[in-house]
Design a protein around this motif. Structure first.
Motif, PDB file in Angstrom:
ATOM      1  N   GLN A  79      33.758 -21.817  20.136  1.00 28.99           N
ATOM      2  CA  GLN A  79      33.243 -21.858  21.505  1.00 28.99           C
ATOM      3  C   GLN A  79      34.228 -22.528  22.464  1.00 28.99           C
ATOM      4  O   GLN A  79      34.552 -21.945  23.510  1.00 28.99           O
ATOM      5  N   PHE A 105      25.737 -15.883  25.219  1.00 28.83           N
ATOM      6  CA  PHE A 105      25.838 -16.749  24.049  1.00 28.83           C
ATOM      7  C   PHE A 105      24.497 -17.392  23.733  1.00 28.83           C
ATOM      8  O   PHE A 105      24.055 -17.427  22.574  1.00 28.83           O
ATOM      9  N   GLY A 152      30.372 -13.573  24.104  1.00 27.87           N
ATOM     10  CA  GLY A 152      29.426 -14.677  24.003  1.00 27.87           C
ATOM     11  C   GLY A 152      28.247 -14.345  23.099  1.00 27.87           C
ATOM     12  O   GLY A 152      27.813 -15.173  22.294  1.00 27.87           O
ATOM     13  N   LEU A 209      29.412 -14.546  19.533  1.00 23.38           N
ATOM     14  CA  LEU A 209      29.676 -15.917  19.101  1.00 23.38           C
ATOM     15  C   LEU A 209      28.388 -16.682  18.857  1.00 23.38           C
ATOM     16  O   LEU A 209      28.364 -17.634  18.065  1.00 23.38           O
ATOM     17  N   VAL A 228      27.757 -19.991  16.012  1.00 20.20           N
ATOM     18  CA  VAL A 228      27.358 -21.359  16.339  1.00 20.20           C
ATOM     19  C   VAL A 228      25.929 -21.634  15.891  1.00 20.20           C
ATOM     20  O   VAL A 228      25.619 -22.706  15.355  1.00 20.20           O
TER      21      VAL A 228
END
Length: 417
Positions: free
Chosen positions: A37, A73, A124, A127, A131
């Motif tokens: 990130q 994201f 985003g 990703l 995360v």
């Protein structure tokens, strides 16, 4: 929590059989996943003025390359979380990281601002899988108090990547242009994908066959959102991250265009902030070895309030020296390095059977708040004042301290839901 209780928590994992991946490898993998990130944001921050000028776009549209990334994201985690509870962390990681690599290449090849914003949104969203799963893996493997210490180690790795990202970004922009920062992100995403493929063993103890059923999902969301511990730590992470995002979204325009920094100086400064964040994660581990998480967060809240207030007062006075802002930013970053591992691990702590969903809700709320703040900054940043940046940090520092001293103190001891 007395020291004896802390010691027992430290000696216990939530899923010992899944720890066959190896604790050192887990920390390295988590650090890389979480670090993607800042690589996707911090590395291209020095190039934001160049992107704006290159496409002839207004500041607000250039800001969309960051806010669209963060909104996608956050929102994507609502899907990734339950999906990972149903089919496991490993397949979700592999799909998400592959999408991230493809989208980063698309960003580097974009021929218009609209295309760049679109690819950044895809980047985003992809990703979000990495995360979200990283936070869920911590809950899969460790009990909450030990999980906070493991998360702090992983976030130290994130800090190392955040340290190198602005410097590398400045060098790449000055030598190869802004597109090279996107291709560098793609290379790091490919490394993370290979690590998951070759080294990571599934951490989910048992798939939840009802995780994707709408009725069951709605009940799980309601149970998580009603939980006082989740509410306390979720707000803590949302407020401290909103402060960090204020710095990320406004600093390049403020320090380069208003305070006259060069891109190289700006990159070095941002790397210095990353070192402060690393120091905060190390401090977090030291504090948690000696005191309950509520007390550690309370001390960090004091630092957030003090640094935010100093930044706000400097902006109010329209001070034009970078040294009126840099020391306070350093203190804010140290406090952020305490708040994030404590908040992220303990927000998910009460939900061992729905760690992916809880992590996703925490993630989406952080990003929605950051998106709203980014929209406000896009409207108020005019290239002539430090006040949007300073006032934003002042506000979020006060909010973080208030939550640390009230909700976390009252509801901060995790209990299994």
């Amino acid at each position: 929590m007395p020291p004896s209780t802390i010691a027992k928590a430290n000696a216990r994992t939530a899923n010992p059989s899944a720890a066959g991946t190896g604790p050192a490898l887990v920390v390295i993998m988590l650090g890389l996943l979480l670090g993607l990130q800042p690589l996707a944001t911090d590395m291209y921050l020095p190039s934001l003025p160049s992107i704006q000028a290159g496409f002839g776009a207004p500041v607000s549209q250039a800001q969309l390359t960051l806010t669209a990334f963060l909104l996608a994201f956050g929102c994507s985690q609502v899907v990734w979380g339950p999906l990972s509870d149903r089919i496991g962390r490993r397949p979700v990681l592999l799909v998400g990281l592959a999408g991230y690599v493809i989208a980063a290449i698309g960003c580097g090849s974009a021929q218009s601002m609209e295309a760049l914003i679109g690819w950044r949104a895809v980047e985003g969203a992809s990703l979000g899988a990495g995360v979200m799963c990283a936070r869920a893996v911590v809950r899969d493997l460790y009990a909450p108090h030990l999980g906070a210490q493991v998360m702090s180690k992983a976030l130290t790795g994130l800090g190392m990547l955040a340290f190198t990202a602005p410097i590398l970004g400045s060098v790449l922009v000055n030598t190869l242009g802004w597109r090279s920062t996107m291709f560098a992100s793609a290379c790091m995403g490919a490394c993370a994908w290979l690590m998951v493929l070759l080294k990571f063993q599934e951490s989910l103890p048992a798939p939840n066959p009802q995780a994707l059923q709408l009725g069951s999902l709605a009940r799980t969301w309601a149970r998580i959102l009603r939980n006082p511990t989740f509410q306390a730590y979720n707000l803590l992470t949302c407020f401290t991250y909103a402060g960090l995002f204020t710095l990320l979204a406004s600093s390049s325009f403020t320090f380069i265009n208003v305070l006259g920094m060069s891109r190289t100086q700006y990159g070095l400064m941002m790397s210095g902030y990353a070192l402060c964040y690393i120091s905060g994660t190390v401090l977090c581990r030291r504090l948690l070895a000696r005191m309950p998480v509520q007390r550690a967060v309370a001390w960090a809240g004091l630092a957030s309030l003090a640094s935010g207030t100093l930044l706000g007062l400097a902006a109010l006075a329209e001070l034009r020296s970078v040294w009126a802002y840099i020391p306070s930013f350093c203190v804010f970053q140290i406090a952020h390095g305490v708040h994030m591992p404590c908040g992220q691990s303990n927000a998910v702590g009460p939900f061992p059977q729905a760690a992916g969903t809880a992590s996703a809700l925490n993630g989406v709320m952080m990003m929605l708040m950051a998106f709203a703040m980014g929209h406000w900054l896009g409207l108020t940043l005019d290239g002539s004042s430090t006040r949007p940046m300073g006032y934003g940090l002042w506000f979020w520092g006060a909010c973080t301290a208030l939550v640390a001293w009230t909700l976390v103190r009252r509801h901060g001891r995790p209990a299994h839901a």
